[in-house]
Scaffold this motif. Structure first.
Motif, PDB file in Angstrom:
ATOM      1  N   THR A  19      -8.685 -10.548 -11.461  1.00  0.00           N
ATOM      2  CA  THR A  19      -9.466 -11.787 -11.294  1.00  0.00           C
ATOM      3  C   THR A  19     -10.758 -11.500 -10.549  1.00  0.00           C
ATOM      4  O   THR A  19     -11.764 -12.160 -10.774  1.00  0.00           O
TER       5      THR A  19
ATOM      6  N   ALA B   9      -3.168  -7.936 -10.523  1.00  0.00           N
ATOM      7  CA  ALA B   9      -3.625  -9.238 -11.020  1.00  0.00           C
ATOM      8  C   ALA B   9      -4.782  -9.747 -10.187  1.00  0.00           C
ATOM      9  O   ALA B   9      -5.764 -10.278 -10.713  1.00  0.00           O
ATOM     10  N   LEU B  10      -4.662  -9.562  -8.871  1.00  0.00           N
ATOM     11  CA  LEU B  10      -5.760  -9.971  -8.001  1.00  0.00           C
ATOM     12  C   LEU B  10      -7.020  -9.191  -8.360  1.00  0.00           C
ATOM     13  O   LEU B  10      -8.105  -9.762  -8.478  1.00  0.00           O
TER      14      LEU B  10
ATOM     15  N   SER C  79       3.589  -6.216  -4.556  1.00  0.00           N
ATOM     16  CA  SER C  79       3.932  -5.479  -5.769  1.00  0.00           C
ATOM     17  C   SER C  79       2.650  -5.030  -6.456  1.00  0.00           C
ATOM     18  O   SER C  79       1.620  -5.691  -6.361  1.00  0.00           O
TER      19      SER C  79
ATOM     20  N   VAL D 155     -11.960  -6.962 -26.940  1.00  0.00           N
ATOM     21  CA  VAL D 155     -12.923  -7.262 -25.871  1.00  0.00           C
ATOM     22  C   VAL D 155     -12.478  -6.566 -24.595  1.00  0.00           C
ATOM     23  O   VAL D 155     -11.299  -6.515 -24.260  1.00  0.00           O
ATOM     24  N   THR D 156     -13.453  -6.048 -23.908  1.00  0.00           N
ATOM     25  CA  THR D 156     -13.159  -5.373 -22.645  1.00  0.00           C
ATOM     26  C   THR D 156     -14.386  -5.439 -21.754  1.00  0.00           C
ATOM     27  O   THR D 156     -15.496  -5.659 -22.229  1.00  0.00           O
ATOM     28  N   ARG D 157     -14.127  -5.321 -20.475  1.00  0.00           N
ATOM     29  CA  ARG D 157     -15.251  -5.360 -19.549  1.00  0.00           C
ATOM     30  C   ARG D 157     -15.199  -4.158 -18.626  1.00  0.00           C
ATOM     31  O   ARG D 157     -14.162  -3.855 -18.040  1.00  0.00           O
TER      32      ARG D 157
ATOM     33  N   ALA E 289      -8.113  -3.899 -21.992  1.00  0.00           N
ATOM     34  CA  ALA E 289      -8.808  -4.613 -23.069  1.00  0.00           C
ATOM     35  C   ALA E 289      -7.871  -5.617 -23.703  1.00  0.00           C
ATOM     36  O   ALA E 289      -6.648  -5.462 -23.651  1.00  0.00           O
ATOM     37  N   ASP E 290      -8.457  -6.656 -24.256  1.00  0.00           N
ATOM     38  CA  ASP E 290      -7.680  -7.620 -25.034  1.00  0.00           C
ATOM     39  C   ASP E 290      -7.913  -7.336 -26.504  1.00  0.00           C
ATOM     40  O   ASP E 290      -9.059  -7.178 -26.935  1.00  0.00           O
ATOM     41  N   ILE E 291      -6.833  -7.264 -27.252  1.00  0.00           N
ATOM     42  CA  ILE E 291      -6.980  -7.144 -28.696  1.00  0.00           C
ATOM     43  C   ILE E 291      -6.656  -8.509 -29.284  1.00  0.00           C
ATOM     44  O   ILE E 291      -5.496  -8.920 -29.352  1.00  0.00           O
ATOM     45  N   ASN E 292      -7.692  -9.236 -29.645  1.00  0.00           N
ATOM     46  CA  ASN E 292      -7.502 -10.558 -30.235  1.00  0.00           C
ATOM     47  C   ASN E 292      -7.675 -10.427 -31.748  1.00  0.00           C
ATOM     48  O   ASN E 292      -8.775 -10.598 -32.276  1.00  0.00           O
TER      49      ASN E 292
ATOM     50  N   GLU F 151       1.085  -7.750  -8.569  1.00  0.00           N
ATOM     51  CA  GLU F 151       0.334  -8.817  -7.895  1.00  0.00           C
ATOM     52  C   GLU F 151      -1.039  -8.332  -7.455  1.00  0.00           C
ATOM     53  O   GLU F 151      -2.040  -9.033  -7.608  1.00  0.00           O
TER      54      GLU F 151
ATOM     55  N   LYS G 227     -13.458 -10.449 -12.876  1.00  0.00           N
ATOM     56  CA  LYS G 227     -14.108 -11.574 -13.558  1.00  0.00           C
ATOM     57  C   LYS G 227     -15.271 -12.112 -12.753  1.00  0.00           C
ATOM     58  O   LYS G 227     -16.197 -12.694 -13.290  1.00  0.00           O
ATOM     59  N   GLU G 228     -15.179 -11.951 -11.425  1.00  0.00           N
ATOM     60  CA  GLU G 228     -16.253 -12.442 -10.550  1.00  0.00           C
ATOM     61  C   GLU G 228     -17.262 -11.361 -10.244  1.00  0.00           C
ATOM     62  O   GLU G 228     -18.126 -11.559  -9.377  1.00  0.00           O
TER      63      GLU G 228
END
Lengths: 454, 564
Positions: free
Chosen positions: A190, A186-187, A180, A279-281, A271-274, A183, A193-194
Motif C-alpha cells: 500500500t 501488504a503494508l 507476519s 500491469v506492474t509498478r 504484477a497483476d495479470i488481468n 502483513e 501505491k503512495e
C-alpha cells in the motif's frame, strides 16, 4: 489581446517540443525483447519476453531530486552495545549526504515507538544528529508500529517531486504488534501505491528475513543483509546513494498480450495479470540502472513463416529531472521457422541470462520454502535441480559471468546445507539469509554486494 | 515507677491511640478508594478521548470509502485501476440489485488479488456463515446504537453456481451503508459497503496492514521523558495528573494480542490492565487498555497516610505528656501522704512513752488512794478514774494508728500465746465498763470460750476494743451491748451486737475501708475511721475475718469475728 495570447501559447508549445527533443538523454529507455526472435513452428511452447527500462545518468548531485526520508531504528535490547553505536554512527554519517532541501525524520522503536525527530527540513543538522546520538537500546521490537510511524512522518511532506523512503534497521524478530511477513508485505504494497518505499536493513542473523524482504520488495525498496555491525556505515551510505540517485518514480508498466497468447507469470516484480493485460509498478529507477521484468507466455502452435506480435508495452513514469509524467512505448514480435539451427541462432544471450537468473531465483525461493517447512530432502533436491538448470544455461551462454556467479552461489548453498539436520540449525539460518538476499538482489537486479555471502 | 502505674499509663496512651488509629485508617482507606476511583475515572476518560480519535479516524476512512464506492456504472479495468492506485483498498466488489456478484466475477479470468479475495471471502457471499455474521453484526450494532446494518446479501447458493442469484431479504436492507467485519488470514478485516440508488451494492475490503498502520500513525508515540527522576511526591492533584507519572496504553485485538502500545511504563507479561474500554466501531472486539504502575496506585493514597501517621504521632505525644503530668501529680501526692503518715507514726511513738508513764502513775495513785479513808479518797478517786479511762482511750487511739501503719507496711505478725479467750474478753470489757456505764449502756456477756488456745492477746484486744469503742461512739442510743463468744474446732467466734441505728446493707463493705465514715458531717460522732479496717486486717492476719450480719431483732448491728 486575445491574438497575442494565442501567439504566446504557440511559442510556448514550440519551446516545449524542442526542449523535449533536446532532452532525449534525460529519458528512460525502454527495451522489449524476446529470448528467441525465431520460434519453432507448429508446437505450443513457452517463451519469455524481457521488458527492460534503463535510467538516464544523473549529471551531478545538484540536479538530484530532493528526498523525504524516515530513518526507523530498532533500539530493542538486542541492539545494545556495538550495534546501536554503529547504527548511530552510520546514520549520522549518511545524513551528511543530505542537503537543506531534503526532509528527514528519525523514529526509534523498542516495545513502543518514539518519533525522535519529526519530519523536518535538513537545515539544522545539529539537532538531528544530537537526537540520534541520544539513542540507547532496550526493550522489545515493535517493528510494525515503527514502520507505521515512519510512513506517517513521510506522509507529512508527501510529494511527487521527492524521493520518499523509509529506511528501516532491525536485528530482531518483530514481537509487538502485527508481525507476519504477509502483513508487513501488504503494508509495503500500500505504501508503494503512495510512492513511498521501505528499505529494510537486516542486521545479524537474528532478524526475520522473510518479513524484511517482503516489506522491501512489495514497496520497491532495497533489502540488505548486514552480517557485521561494522558494515553499517557503508550500508547506510549505499542506501542514501541509491535514494539520492533516483531518476524516475512511479514507473507504471502496462503490457498487452495479443489474444491467443497466454501470459503465465511475471518475474522480477509484483504484477497483476488481468486477462491479456499485465500491469506492474516499479517504485523507482536509479541513475543508469538497468531494470527489467520477464513475462512468461504460452505461445500457440503457429505455422512456418508467419509472424506473431508478442507484446505491446507502454510505460508511464515521473521523470525526476523534469518533474513530468513521461510515456514510452514499445512492442515485440516473433517469427516461426522449422529450422532448429535458425531457432538456436536467434537466441539472445543477454536476455536469456536475465530470464535464467529470475527463473532460478524463483526456484531457489521454492527450495527455501521447503527448508522453512522442515523438508530438507526436497529442499536439497530443489537446490540440485536449480543447479542443473543453471549449469545447462551456462553451457548455452557461457560468456555471461552472472550466470556463472549464480551457478557458483548455488553450489555454495548446497555445501552450506551439508550436514544440516533441521531448519533451526544456525547454518540453515545463514543459508536462508544468504539465499533471500541473493534472490532479492536478482529480483531487484542489484549489483551483487561483495562480502554479503559467506 | 511501679509496674501497675506503667501499665496504667500505657493504657491511657495506647487505648485512645489505637481507637483513633483504627478510625483514621478506615477513613484513610476509604479516602484511598475514593482517590483510586477518581483516578480510574480519569484514566477511563483518557481512554475515551483516545477512542474518540480512533472513531474520527474511521469516520474519515468511511467518508473516503463512501466517495470511493460511489460507483453506479463500471467496467472491470476501471475498478482494477482504482484498486491499483488506492492505498487503503485491498479489493472492491459489486453486487447487483438481485444479489448477484458482478465483480469480481468468479466466472471470468481473475487476477491473483481477486482470486485470493474470493477464496478468503467465499463464505461471506454465499454461506450460512454469513448469516451468523450478519446477525452478530446486527446485535452488536443495536447494542451500540449504531446505524451499521448488515451488509452483503446472503444466500445458500454456492459461489460457483452463478446462475442462482444471491437473495437479499428486503427487510434487512433499509440501511444504505455500513461496516462489516470478516475474519481471514488470521485476522480481522474491515469491509465498507453502500447501497446505490440503483440497488447495487458496492463494497470495499480494506487492506488490514494499512488501516492498522494508519491507526497507529494516529495514536500517540512514546515521548522520551526529559527527566525521569522527578516523579512522585507531589500533591494529590499532581499525582492524579496522568502526565506526572509513567503509564502504558495498549491497543489489543480480539485475541488480546498487542497491536500497538505507547507510554514509557514497562508492563510485565500477564499484568491485568488498570482499566480498559472497547474500541469504537467498527472495531468493537478490540480493546483499549491502560496500565499504571502499582506504586502509583499506592502513591495516590500515600499522602493521606503520611498525614494520618503524623496526626497519630502527635496525638500519642500529647497523650504521653498528659499521662506524665498526671503521673507526676499523683506521685507527688503519694509522697506527701507517705510523709504525713510517717510523721503521724513518729508523733504517735513519741506520744506513747509519756502516756504510758501517765497511766502508770495514775494507777499508782489509785493504789495510794485505796489506802486512804473513803471520805477523803472519794472525790480524788472519781477524778482519777476519768484520767485512767481517758488514758486508755488515748492508748487505743495511738495503738490503732501504729497498727494501721504496720499493716500498711505489712510488718504485722501475730505473736500467739496459749490463753483462755473468755478471760481476755472479760478483762477487755471491764476496761470499757466505766465509759459504757457512764453512757448507761447495758453490757450482756454470753461467753462460751473457756478452752485455752494459741492467740495473740494484743490482736484480740485491739479487735474487740475497736468493736466496743464503735458501740460506745455510734450506738450509745441503743443502750445495749451484747458480747458473745464460742469455740469450735480451734476457731474462736466472737460477736458484738448493739441496738443502735445500724448500718445500711449498701455500706457494709464500705465501713471496712480505712478513713471511711458513714457521714462526713462535723457533728457526727468523733473517730478516725480506721478502727474497723484495722480490726478486719488483724482478724485476717490471725486466720479469721470480721463480717457484719443482720441483727436478730432488726435493730442495730452485729459484728461477727472469727480467729484461729
Amino acid at each position: 489581446m486575445k491574438a497575442l495570447t494565442w501567439i504566446q501559447t504557440a511559442f510556448l508549445l514550440c519551446g516545449v517540443v524542442f526542449a523535449r527533443i533536446g532532452e532525449a538523454s534525460d529519458q528512460v529507455k525502454l527495451d522489449v525483447t524476446p529470448v528467441r526472435g525465431i520460434l519453432k513452428e507448429g508446437e505450443k511452447q513457452t517463451t519469455w519476453i524481457r521488458v527492460g527500462v534503463e535510467g538516464f545518468k544523473l549529471e551531478s548531485s545538484k540536479q538530484r531530486p530532493p528526498v523525504n526520508l524516515a530513518i526507523v531504528l530498532d533500539k530493542s535490547g538486542s541492539m545494545k552495545g556495538e550495534k546501536i553505536q554503529q547504527a548511530i554512527r552510520g546514520a549520522i554519517d549518511a545524513l551528511s549526504l543530505l542537503g537543506p532541501n531534503d526532509i528527514v525524520s528519525v523514529i526509534t522503536y523498542d516495545s513502543t515507538v518514539n518519533v525522535l525527530v519529526p519530519a523536518t527540513k535538513m537545515t539544522d543538522i545539529e539537532t538531528v544528529t544530537k537526537a540520534i546520538r541520544s539513542i540507547t537500546a532496550d526493550g522489545n521490537t515493535a517493528l510494525f508500529a515503527g514502520v507505521s510511524k515512519g510512513a506517517a512522518e513521510i506522509r507529512k511532506f508527501l510529494d511527487k517531486e521527492r524521493v520518499n523512503r523509509v529506511i528501516l534497521l532491525s536485528d530482531g524478530i518483530a514481537n509487538v504488534g502485527p508481525s507476519s511477513p504477509g502483513e508487513l508485505g501488504a503494508l509495503g504494497a500500500t505504501l508503494l501505491k503512495e510512492n513511498i518505499s521501505v528499505s529494510s536493513l537486516g542486521l545479524g542473523l537474528g532478524y526475520n528475513e522473510d518479513l524484511m524482504v517482503q516489506l522491501a520488495a512489495k514497496s520497491g525498496g532495497n533489502h540488505q543483509f548486514i552480517e557485521q555491525a561494522t558494515e553499517l556505515a557503508d550500508v547506510f551510505r549505499k542506501e542514501f546513494d541509491d535514494v539520492l540517485s533516483v531518476v524516475a518514480q512511479e514507473v507504471d508498466i502496462q503490457i498487452t498480450i495479443p489474444p491467443g497468447i497466454r501470459p503465465v507469470r511475471v518475474l522480477g516484480n509484483e504484477a497483476d495479470i488481468n486477462g491479456q493485460q499485465v500491469v506492474t509498478r516499479l517504485a523507482q529507477i536509479y541513475s543508469r540502472q538497468n531494470k527489467h521484468i520477464v513475462i512468461e507466455v504460452e505461445v500457440p502452435a503457429t505455422e512456418n513463416g508467419s509472424k506473431l506480435q508478442l507484446a505491446n508495452v507502454s510505460v508511464d513514469y515521473t521523470n525526476m529531472k523534469t518533474n513530468q509524467r513521461d510515456r514510452l512505448s514499445g512492442n515485440t514480435e516473433v517469427k516461426f521457422s522449422m529450422s532448429t539451427a535458425e531457432v538456436e541462432k536467434s537466441l539472445n544471450g543477454k536476455v536469456l541470462a536475465d530470464v535464467v537468473a529470475l527463473v532460478s531465483s524463483e526456484q531457489s525461493k521454492i527450495a527455501t520454502s521447503f527448508l522453512d517447512a522442515g523438508d530438507l530432502t526436497r529442499c536439497r533436491q530443489a537446490l540440485k535441480e536449480n543447479g542443473d538448470f543453471l549449469e545447462r544455461n551456462v553451457a548455452l551462454y557461457p560468456s555471461d559471468s552472472r550466470l556463472l556467479e549464480l551457478s557458483r552461489a548455488n553450489k555454495i548453498q548446497q555445501v552450506q546445507l551439508d550436514g544440516v539436520k533441521s531448519n533451526s540449525d544456525p547454518a540453515a539460518n545463514v543459508y536462508r539469509k544468504g539465499q533471500r538476499a541473493l534472490s532479492y538482489g536478482v529480483d531487484q537486479q542489484l549489483e551483487p554486494k561483495p562480502g554479503a555471502k559467506p | 515507677m511501679k509496674p501497675r502505674s506503667i501499665i496504667l499509663i500505657l493504657l491511657i496512651v495506647l487505648l485512645p491511640l489505637i481507637l483513633l488509629a483504627g478510625a483514621s485508617l478506615r477513613l484513610a482507606s476509604s479516602e484511598k478508594e475514593a482517590l483510586q476511583k477518581r483516578f480510574r475515572e480519569l484514566m477511563e476518560d483518557r481512554l475515551r478521548d483516545i477512542n474518540g480519535g480512533i472513531r474520527r479516524n474511521f469516520e474519515n476512512i468511511e467518508r473516503e470509502m463512501q466517495q470511493l464506492t460511489a460507483i453506479d456504472e463500471f467496467d472491470v479495468s476501471q475498478l482494477r485501476q482504482l484498486i491499483r492506485i488506492q492505498p487503503r483498498v485491498l479489493q472492491l466488489f459489486v453486487i447487483s440489485e438481485k444479489g448477484q456478484l458482478l465483480y469480481p466475477d468468479p466466472t471470468q479470468i481473475l487476477n491473483s488479488t481477486e482470486r485470493n479475495f474470493l477464496l478468503n471471502t467465499a463464505k461471506m457471499f454465499t454461506g450460512q456463515d454469513l448469516r451468523d455474521a450478519v446477525l452478530q453484526q446486527e446485535n452488536r450494532s443495536e447494542q451500540n446504537g449504531m446505524l451499521a446494518e448488515p451488509s452483503i446479501s446472503r444466500t445458500q447458493d454456492k459461489l460457483q453456481d452463478k446462475q442462482a442469484p444471491l437473495r437479499a431479504p428486503g427487510g434487512l436492507f433499509n440501511a444504505a451503508q455500513g461496516w462489516f467485519v470478516w475474519y481471514w488470514d488470521r485476522g480481522l478485516n474491515l469491509i465498507y459497503w453502500q447501497r446505490r440508488s440503483s440497488g447495487q451494492i458496492v463494497g470495499v475490503a480494506l487492506e488490514r496492514g494499512r488501516w492498522i498502520a494508519d491507526l497507529i500513525a494516529e495514536l500517540p508515540d512514546t515521548a522520551v521523558a526529559p527527566n525521569s527522576s522527578g516523579k512522585g511526591n507531589g500533591s494529590v492533584s499532581q499525582q492524579l495528573n496522568p502526565n506526572s507519572f509513567e503509564t502504558r496504553f495498549r491497543l489489543t485485538n480480539s485475541s488480546a494480542e498487542t497491536i500497538y502500545q505507547w507510554g514509557p511504563f514497562n508492563v510485565s507479561d500477564g499484568v491485568e490492565p488498570f482499566c480498559e474500554i472497547p474500541v469504537a466501531a467498527p472495531l468493537h472486539s478490540w480493546r483499549l487498555q491502560c496500565f499504571v504502575p502499582e506504586e502509583q496506585l499506592n502513591l495516590t493514597g500515600r499522602s493521606a497516610m503520611t498525614g494520618l501517621l503524623a496526626g497519630l504521632i502527635a496525638v500519642a505525644l500529647a497523650l504521653l505528656a498528659m499521662a506524665w503530668v498526671l503521673y507526676r501529680d499523683y506521685a507527688s501526692g503519694m509522697r506527701e501522704a507517705a510523709q504525713q503518715v510517717s510523721f503521724v507514726n513518729q508523733v504517735s511513738h513519741e506520744l506513747k512513752t509519756p502516756l504510758t508513764n501517765i497511766r502508770l502513775y495514775a494507777e499508782l495513785l489509785e493504789t495510794d488512794l485505796a489506802s486512804m479513808s473513803p471520805e477523803d479518797a472519794d472525790r480524788p478517786m472519781g477524778r482519777l478514774n476519768v484520767i485512767l479511762s481517758e488514758g486508755q482511750r488515748l492508748s487505743r487511739l495511738i495503738g490503732n494508728v501504729l497498727t494501721f501503719a504496720r499493716q500498711k507496711r505489712q510488718s504485722l505478725q501475730p505473736h500467739r500465746q496459749l490463753l483462755v479467750p473468755d478471760e481476755l474478753i472479760k478483762q477487755i470489757v471491764d476496761r470499757f465498763r466505766p465509759a459504757l456505764d457512764s453512757l448507761a449502756i447495758r453490757i450482756d456477756l454470753e461467753l462460751d470460750a473457756k478452752v485455752a488456745m494459741p492467740i495473740d492477746p494484743d490482736f484480740l484486744e485491739q479487735i474487740l476494743g475497736n468493736l466496743i469503742s464503735n458501740v460506745e461512739k455510734y450506738a450509745a442510743s441503743g443502750k445495749l451491748m451484747r458480747v458473745r463468744s464460742s469455740q469450735a474446732e480451734g476457731v474462736l467466734t466472737l460477736s458484738v451486737e448493739d441496738a443502735g441505728p445500724g448500718i445500711p446493707i449498701s455500706k457494709w463493705d464500705e465501713v471496712f475501708r480505712p478513713f471511711s465514715r458513714l457521714s462526713q458531717s462535723v457533728s457526727y460522732a468523733a473517730g478516725t475511721g480506721i478502727g474497723l479496717s484495722i480490726a478486719r486486717g488483724l482478724a485476717r492476719e490471725h486466720g479469721g475475718d470480721i463480717t457484719i450480719c443482720q441483727n436478730e431483732c432488726d435493730i442495730g448491728c452485729r459484728f461477727r469475728v472469727t480467729m484461729q
